[in-house]
Design an enzyme around this catalytic site. Sequence first.
Site: not given
Ligand code: NAD
Length: 491
Positions: A145-147, A171, A225, A246, A280, A380
């Site tokens: 999940a994201p932050w 996670k 992302s 997502e 998002c 983004e």
């Molecule tokens: P991110 O992709 O950097 O990280 C998301 C999660 O992935 C975090 O828990 C991170 O630790 C983990 N991660 C990073 N590298 C990884 C790897 N190599 N293997 C496994 N896990 C890994 O995204 P972010 O910066 O936390 O959040 C912002 C992004 O999330 C934006 O792109 C936003 O659009 C997207 N988002 C989408 C939705 C949706 O419903 N579509 C909702 C909320 C956020």
Amino acid sequence: MHQYIGGGPRTGSSGVVHQVTNPADGSTVADLVLGDGRDADLAVDAANRAFPVWSRATPAERSAALHRLARLLDERAREFAETESRQTGKPIRLSTGFDVPGTVDNTAFFAGAARHLEGKAAAEYSADHTSAIRREPIGVVASIAPWNYPLQMAAWKILPAIAAGNTIVLKPAEITPLTALLFAQACTDAGIPDGVVNVVVGTGPVAGEALLAHPDVRMVSFTGSTPVGKRVMEIASRTVKRVHLELGGKAPFVVFDDADLEAAIHGAVAGSLINTGQDCTAATRAYVHRSRFDEFVAGVADLYARVSLGDPFDPATDLGPLVSYTQRDRVAGFVDRARGYGAEIVVGGEAPGGALAAGAYYRPTLVTGVAQDSEIVRDEVFGPVLTVLPFDTDEQALALANDTPFGLAASVWTRDHYRALRAVREIAAGCVWVNDHIPIISEMPHGGYKASGFGKDMSTYSFEEYTQVKHTMHDLTGVARKPWHRTIFEL
Ligand code: NAD
């Protein structure tokens, strides 16, 4: 609490101490020891051990546990809201009015959904057999999940998975892990058996990839992302896991010439600034009919300038900081580079000074004079930034709206019913609002088209994605020598 595995808190195995920081002032909210592959293994083992019992609990038993969880979350609403605001910097008004009640409602929804797991009717599709469909849980699910909405994202992942009888290892993003840990604790307190819900707090490349590669994980659901989503899919493909993604968004906000402009202006401000633009589905690209362009820009600029930035815990604060200094600098980088290629920054475009200078704040920023193919329109930004471009015809507006790799959400603003229906049909996105932008509801699916991913959160659509379909076929004849055997042998 550092990790939550097998029904209780644990420290992380990595020995690496990670600081959760309040982006409003840089103070430390918590220190925790990160998990690594060893914690991922322990959590998957716990989830695996819990699966036979939880998957065979009756729908009524799973539903009752989720109803108890909804009540507990509601009782603990203040603690959840304050923790969420402290770790993300989001205004307390948003966490108490949106994040926490949304999560309670989601929990209540999935408590109901747990009792509505159905296959199609059994029937004789062959005259000699009765066929039936079973919908079964998949097994251990790993979710990443994201932050931006840590509590809601944890809930969107955990609830449909466990309502359907799976067990899960979540996670969360390591910079905002605290409400996911509280949520897991609440699951135990609500009587959900140990090991059904586990939380591993670690970095993506270490703890995340260990979960993705684990042979006992049968499904991966990821929100984050698009680049990381591609990596998730690649690793999951090695062990043929079900994948649910997502991903990012870049929502267009289309204002036709007949729109209620006051509504569109207010909608654009709320839709672009929610969660400090770290949403998002946030409105990021406004396309406004040339005849209304100046009026729209002036209206949004006026409200942007009056939005109050401040202490997230002050109920009068409209806009908090970005989630981190890194994110603030990333947003500022987009705006600074846009200045370099000729953008007009109508309002904002800077971090505030004074008392707010210690936090990761950035002023609401309205940008005009940029081309459709410029970076700030295409990528983004994930901050309080809205670009506005003019258009002349409906066809042009819809083409601009669709001119993006993303397809998560969009809105159209018009009083013309037919125009709205045509736009809804034409726009390639998982959600299209008409005369509003942002509202979500537990009963309806949230998820993308195109590079915004596939798979739905919330609603019965998400519930079904956490199940697999089994066809069961029963011979009705009781005869040893079945007519169809003759196609194979004549004995
Ligand atoms: P991110 O992709 O950097 O990280 C998301 C999660 O992935 C975090 O828990 C991170 O630790 C983990 N991660 C990073 N590298 C990884 C790897 N190599 N293997 C496994 N896990 C890994 O995204 P972010 O910066 O936390 O959040 C912002 C992004 O999330 C934006 O792109 C936003 O659009 C997207 N988002 C989408 C939705 C949706 O419903 N579509 C909702 C909320 C956020």
